[in-house]
Design a protein around this motif. Structure first.
Motif, short mmCIF file in Angstrom:
data_model
loop_
_atom_site.label_atom_id
_atom_site.label_comp_id
_atom_site.label_asym_id
_atom_site.label_seq_id
_atom_site.Cartn_x
_atom_site.Cartn_y
_atom_site.Cartn_z
N THR A 125 0.43 -1.27 0.09
CA THR A 125 0.12 -0.06 0.13
C THR A 125 0.64 1.25 0.11
O THR A 125 2.07 1.66 0.71
N LEU A 126 0.66 2.18 -0.84
CA LEU A 126 2.00 3.20 -0.56
C LEU A 126 0.41 4.92 -0.68
O LEU A 126 -0.58 5.29 -1.32
N GLU A 127 1.67 5.40 0.15
CA GLU A 127 0.54 6.75 0.25
C GLU A 127 1.22 8.12 -0.07
O GLU A 127 1.98 7.61 0.42
N GLY B 229 -2.94 11.27 -0.41
CA GLY B 229 -4.07 10.40 -0.02
C GLY B 229 -2.66 9.26 -1.09
O GLY B 229 -1.99 9.03 -0.75
N ILE B 230 -3.77 7.77 -1.38
CA ILE B 230 -3.34 6.85 -1.82
C ILE B 230 -3.09 6.72 -2.93
O ILE B 230 -3.15 7.14 -4.05
N ALA B 231 -1.94 6.53 -3.48
CA ALA B 231 -1.32 6.26 -4.87
C ALA B 231 -2.00 4.94 -5.18
O ALA B 231 -1.88 3.81 -4.62
N ASP B 232 -1.12 4.29 -6.41
CA ASP B 232 -1.51 3.30 -7.00
C ASP B 232 -0.69 2.82 -7.25
O ASP B 232 0.57 2.82 -7.92
N ASN B 233 0.00 1.62 -6.37
CA ASN B 233 0.43 0.70 -6.66
C ASN B 233 1.19 0.08 -7.45
O ASN B 233 2.15 -0.76 -7.55
N LEU B 234 0.35 -0.20 -8.44
CA LEU B 234 0.15 -1.08 -9.79
C LEU B 234 0.34 -0.40 -10.84
O LEU B 234 0.61 -1.20 -11.13
N SER B 235 0.46 0.90 -10.65
CA SER B 235 1.21 1.99 -11.79
C SER B 235 2.40 2.18 -11.77
O SER B 235 2.75 2.47 -10.30
N PRO B 236 3.33 2.74 -12.68
CA PRO B 236 4.73 4.01 -12.12
C PRO B 236 3.79 5.52 -11.12
O PRO B 236 2.96 5.23 -11.44
N GLN B 237 4.83 4.61 -10.18
CA GLN B 237 4.94 7.24 -9.43
C GLN B 237 5.95 7.67 -9.85
O GLN B 237 7.10 7.13 -10.19
N PRO C 158 8.79 10.07 -8.67
CA PRO C 158 9.93 10.64 -7.27
C PRO C 158 8.95 11.12 -6.12
O PRO C 158 8.45 12.07 -7.05
N GLY C 159 8.84 11.39 -4.97
CA GLY C 159 8.55 11.75 -3.99
C GLY C 159 8.59 11.01 -3.20
O GLY C 159 9.53 10.02 -2.48
N TYR C 160 7.71 11.76 -2.00
CA TYR C 160 7.63 11.49 -0.78
C TYR C 160 6.27 10.36 -0.15
O TYR C 160 4.74 10.71 -1.13
N TYR C 161 6.31 9.25 -0.43
CA TYR C 161 5.77 7.77 0.43
C TYR C 161 5.48 7.48 1.49
O TYR C 161 7.07 7.04 2.15
N VAL C 162 4.89 6.45 1.67
CA VAL C 162 4.99 5.57 3.13
C VAL C 162 4.77 4.41 2.68
O VAL C 162 3.62 4.26 1.80
N ALA C 163 5.31 3.13 1.96
CA ALA C 163 5.29 2.16 1.70
C ALA C 163 4.88 0.75 2.97
O ALA C 163 5.51 0.81 3.65
N ILE C 164 3.62 0.52 2.68
CA ILE C 164 2.69 -0.48 3.89
C ILE C 164 3.27 -1.95 3.66
O ILE C 164 2.46 -2.10 2.55
N GLY C 165 3.83 -2.66 3.70
CA GLY C 165 3.57 -4.31 3.72
C GLY C 165 2.53 -4.80 3.74
O GLY C 165 1.87 -4.38 4.64
N ASN D 129 -2.97 -4.48 8.08
CA ASN D 129 -3.89 -4.98 8.98
C ASN D 129 -4.33 -4.04 10.81
O ASN D 129 -4.43 -3.23 10.49
N SER D 130 -2.63 -3.91 11.08
CA SER D 130 -2.24 -3.38 12.28
C SER D 130 -2.01 -2.65 12.05
O SER D 130 -2.19 -1.15 12.42
N VAL D 131 -1.72 -1.68 10.94
CA VAL D 131 -1.45 -0.13 10.33
C VAL D 131 -2.41 0.92 9.76
O VAL D 131 -3.09 1.49 10.19
N GLY D 132 -3.45 -0.69 8.86
CA GLY D 132 -4.18 0.73 8.40
C GLY D 132 -4.13 1.29 6.66
O GLY D 132 -2.08 1.41 7.28
N VAL D 133 -4.94 2.45 7.00
CA VAL D 133 -4.85 2.75 6.11
C VAL D 133 -4.71 4.84 6.70
O VAL D 133 -6.23 4.44 6.44
N PRO D 134 -3.94 5.34 7.44
CA PRO D 134 -4.46 6.92 6.99
C PRO D 134 -5.06 7.28 6.12
O PRO D 134 -4.66 7.71 5.26
#
Length: 691
Positions: free
Chosen positions: A188-190, A208-216, A218-225, A230-235
Motif C-alpha cells: 500500500t503506497l500513500e 492520498g493513496i497512490a496506485d501501487n500497480l502503476s509507475p509513480q 519520484p516523491g515522498y511516500y509511505v509504503a506499507i507491506g 491490518n495493524s497499521v491500516g490506511v491513514p
C-alpha cells in the motif's frame, strides 16, 4: 605553510610497504598539489609480483576550504548508473573515487548507508562506512539505525528508508532520492507532503493513496507491506505522520556525509579479515582495488590501484592493499567496490577540471552507483605563476612533446593568463620549442622557461640518449597468416619514468614487413621483430597462425548457480561424446548458471572456441578464465536468441596469460525476465598460438 611542506605532510615521496606487499624493484612517483589541503600522488612501481599503477588523493578534511561529499548516480538511489568522470564534471569536484558496491545492471542501487549534506538517504547495511563528521574528522565504522513512525497516535518501527518493505512486511519511507517508483504487488503506497524540518526524519501530511500497480513519479511516500496492513491500516488524507530515528555509533546530527564500503581491511594499523566482507575469495586474488584510509593525524587517503592489465598493473590482494594503506601512514582502511568499477578522477595542475587519471580495467569507465568527491571552496584569485602539462618532460632524442600552458592562482585554480606566453629552452642544445611543441634534440637535463608579461614558470626537461629499459607491446603478439597487427614501443629511464618517443622509429623484422609506426604485416611463419630506441634495442617474437587443442570440458564440468542452490543441471553425453547440456532457471532469483570445470589451458592460449546449440532465449553466454596471477577474467561469448547450432570463438584480451578455463555460464540480459532454458556445448577447444 609552503607547498613543499604541504606535499611532504600529506604524501610520502616514496612508498615502502612491508610484506605481504610484493617487493618493490623500482618506483617512479609523481606528487603534485591539487588545491590547498589536497595533493595527488601517482606511483608507478615495478615489483616482484608485476607492475603496479597506484593513484592516491590525500586530503586534510578539517580545513575550512575543503569539502567532502557523497554523490549519487543521477542524484537518485535507483538509477541507470553514472561514471565517476561525469559526476565530477557536473558537481565541480577536484578529485573523486568510485564508492560502494551496488546492484549492478539492475537497480544500480548502492548497498550500504548514504548520508549526503547531513541528510540520511539510505539505512546502513552490515558493512563498514566512511563517515565525515561536521568537525571535519573522518571515521570508519559499522553503523546501525533505530527509527520509528508515528501514525494516528500509534508508534511502529521504521523498517526502511528509500527501499520497499522486504518480504511483504514492515513500513518504509520513500523520498525523491529513491527515484521513480515501479509497480509493486502487495504494497500500500500513500503520498506524503513534508511539513517542514529536514526529510526524511520529519513530519508529513498524507495527501492520498497512490496506485501501487502503476509507475509513480519520484516523491515522498509511505509504503506499507501486506503483512502489516491490518495493524497499521490506511491513514486518511490529511493525517499527520511523524518519522524519527538516529544512527549509532555517531548520531545523524554529527555527520556531514557518509558513504558505504565493503570490507574493513586495516584496523589498529594491522590487516583485518572482515567477516562481513563481500567476495572474500578476493582476499587471495590480485584485482583492481579502490578504498579509503585514515591516518591518526586526520589525513584521509582515497586510493585506487589498477589491475587486470599485465603490461601496466596487475592489481593487489586485499592484505597487500591494507599494507599499502599502512605505508601511507594510515591505521584504518576500508574497501570500496573494485574490479571494473575502480576509477579515480583528479584535477591535475593547470587543468580546469577533474579527469580520469587511472586505467579502468574494462577499457573504459563503468557507470556506478555513487562516488566520494573532494571540493575546494578556495576562491579563484589572481594568477601567480605559469604551469604546463605535462609537468615534467621526459623524452628520447627526436621525440615531439605537446605542452599546454596555463596560469594558476595561489590555490592552484586556473586563472587569467596575463597575456601571451613565451617559452625558452635552457640549455638550447636540449631541443626546440615552437607552436606548443617541444622537440627533443640532444641528451641532457634542463628546463623550459615560461614567461608572460607578469608571470613566470618552468618545466623540468630530461632528454635520454639510451633508455634504461624498453619493450614492445603486446608482450606475446600473434597474428594470422598475411594478417596485420600494430605493435607499440615503450621506454623508461633508470627510475622507471616513461619516456616520450618519436612517432617514427627504426623497426625491423626477420619475416613479414613492418613500417616506422610499428604496423606489422605477417608472412606465413613466425618472426622476430626489433625496434631501436635511441641507443637501445627491444625485440619480441611474433607467432603467426594458431591451432586448436581439444579440452575435456564436458567430462569435467559440474553445475553451480549464483546464488548457490538454484535450479538447473549439467548433463554429459547430451547427443555426442563431447556434448554437454547446461539447463538453467532464472525464475527464483538466480543470477547465473555455470558449467564449471577449472581446466588447465596450454601455454600461449589465445582464446577458446566451441559449438553451441542456442535455445532461442534472451540470455548471455560468458566465459570465466583464470590468469597467471590467480585472477578471474570474465569475457562475453555470445548472446542467445537464434535457435540452432553455431560456432563461437572467444579471443582473450591482448597480453592475457591464461592459466585455466574456469567456466562457461549463462546469465539473463539486463532488464529481461527469464525463466527456464538450456544450451548444449560441444567440441570445446583452446586456440593456441602457432601452427
Amino acid at each position: 605553510m609552503n607547498r613543499v611542506a604541504t606535499i611532504a605532510a600529506l604524501l610520502p615521496a616514496l612508498l615502502a610497504p612491508a610484506a605481504p606487499f610484493p617487493r618493490i624493484v623500482a618506483q617512479a612517483p609523481t606528487i603534485e598539489s591539487v588545491a590547498p589541503g589536497v595533493d595527488y600522488g601517482d606511483y608507478q612501481l615495478i615489483t616482484e609480483g608485476g607492475p603496479l599503477s597506484i593513484h592516491v588523493v590525500a586530503v586534510a578534511p578539517h580545513r575550512s576550504d575543503v569539502r567532502l561529499e557523497n554523490v549519487l548516480s543521477g542524484d537518485a538511489l535507483v538509477s541507470r548508473g553514472e561514471t565517476i568522470g561525469s559526476m565530477a564534471k557536473r558537481t565541480g569536484a577536484i578529485a573523486g573515487i568510485n564508492g560502494d558496491f551496488f546492484d549492478i545492471g539492475n537497480t544500480n542501487r548502492p548497498v550500504n548507508m548514504v548520508v549526503r549534506g547531513g541528510v540520511l538517504l539510505q539505512l546502513p547495511f552490515k558493512r563498514s562506512v566512511l563517515a565525515i563528521t561536521r568537525d571535519g574528522v573522518p571515521h570508519i565504522a559499522e553503523f546501525s539505525f533505530t527509527g520509528q513512525m508515528e501514525i494516528a497516535q500509534r508508534t511502529m518501527p521504521l523498517d526502511g528508508i528509500d527501499q520497499m518493505p522486504q518480504g511483504g512486511a514492515g513500513l518504509s519511507l520513500l523520498t525523491p532520492f529513491y527515484g521513480r517508483v515501479a509497480p509493486h504487488d502487495n504494497v500500500t503506497l500513500e503520498s506524503l507532503v513534508p511539513l517542514g524540518g529536514t526529510p526524511p526524519l520529519t513530519r508529513y501530511r498524507v495527501s492520498g493513496i497512490a496506485d501501487n500497480l502503476s509507475p509513480q513519479p519520484p516523491g515522498y511516500y509511505v509504503a506499507i507491506g501486506l503483512n502489516d496492513y491490518n495493524s497499521v491500516g490506511v491513514p486518511d488524507a490529511g493525517s499527520v505522520i511523524e518519522v524519527d530515528g538516529d544512527l549509532s555509533p555517531f548520531g545523524l546530527s554529527s555527520l556531514a556525509t557518509a558513504i558505504g564500503g565493503g570490507a574493513m581491511i586495516l584496523h589498529g594499523g594491522a590487516w583485518y579479515d572482515d567477516p562481513d566482507a563481500p567476495y572474500r575469495e578476493e582476499n587471495a586474488r590480485r584485482v583492481p582495488v579502490s578504498g579509503a584510509a585514515i591516518a591518526p593525524d586526520g589525513r584521509l587517503f582515497l586510493i585506487e590501484v589498477d589491475g587486470r592489465q599485465a603490461e601496466l598493473s596487475v592489481g593487489l590482494k586485499r592484505p597487500e592493499f591494507a599494507e599499502l594503506m599502512r605505508a601511507l601512514g594510515a591505521t584504518e582502511g576500508l574497501l570500496f567496490d573494485g574490479g571494473g568499477s575502480s576509477t579515480m578522477v583528479v584535477r591535475r595542475l593547470g587543468d580546469p577540471g577533474a579527469d580520469v587519471v587511472n586505467s579502468p580495467s574494462d577499457g573504459k569507465e563503468r557507470p556506478v552507483a555513487d562516488g566520494f568527491f573532494v571540493y575546494s571552496t578556495a576562491p579563484v584569485g589572481p594568477a601567480v605563476r605559469l604551469v604546463a602539462r605535462p609537468g615534467v618532460v621526459r623524452a628520447v632524442a627526436g621525440a615531439s612533446v605537446s605542452l599546454r600552458v596555463a596560469a594558476v592562482d595561489a590555490a592552484d585554480n586556473v586563472a587569467g593568463s596575463g597575456g601571451a606566453v613565451q617559452v625558452g629552452v635552457a640549455p638550447a642544445s636540449l631541443g626546440t620549442y615552437r607552436d606548443g611543441t617541444f622537440v627533443a634534440a640532444h641528451s641532457g637535463i634542463g628546463r623550459l622557461e615560461l614567461r608572460s608579461a607578469k608571470l613566470r614558470g618552468e618545466v623540468p626537461v630530461e632528454v635520454e640518449a639510451r633508455p634504461a629499459r624498453s619493450r614492445i607491446t603486446p608482450s606475446r603478439p600473434n597474428v594470422d597468416e598475411r594478417g596485420e597487427i600494430v605493435l607499440a614501443a615503450q621506454a623508461f629511464d633508470a627510475r622507471g619514468y616513461a619516456l616520450q618517443l618519436p612517432s617514427l622509429l627504426h623497426w625491423s623484422a626477420t619475416g613479414g614487413s613492418i613500417d616506422g609506426r610499428g604496423s606489422y604485416r605477417a608472412g606465413t611463419s613466425d618472426a622476430t621483430v626489433s625496434v631501436r630506441i635511441g641507443e637501445a634495442l627491444a625485440t619480441t617474437r611474433v607467432t603467426v597462425g594458431s591451432h586448436g587443442v581439444a579440452l575435456p570440458f564436458a567430462q569435467n564440468a559440474r553445475f553451480v548457480t549464483a546464488p548457490r542452490g538454484g535450479s538447473g543441471a549439467v548433463t554429459q553425453n547430451a547427443g555426442c561424446a563431447t556434448c554437454l547440456q547446461l539447463r538453467f532457471s532464472f525464475a527464483n532469483g538466480e543470477r547465473a548458471a555455470y558449467a564449471k570445470a577449472g581446466l588447465a589451458l596450454p601455454s600461449d592460449t589465445l582464446g577458446v572456441e566451441f559449438d553451441l546449440s542456442d535455445d532461442g532465449s534472451a540470455a548471455r553466454v560468458r566465459l570465466a578464465i583464470r590468469n597467471e596471477i590467480n585472477e578471474d577474467v570474465l569475457l562475453d561469448a555470445t548472446r542467445l536468441g537464434t535457435p540452432g547450432w553455431r560456432h563461437v570463438v572467444v579471443r582473450f584480451p591482448p597480453g592475457t596469460q591464461a592459466d585455466r578455463l574456469v567456466s562457461i555460464y549463462v546469465l539473463p540480459l539486463k532488464g529481461v525476465t527469464l525463466s527456464d532454458g538450456s544450451i548444449v556445448l560441444r567440441n570445446v577447444r583452446a586456440i593456441v598460438a602457432g601452427h
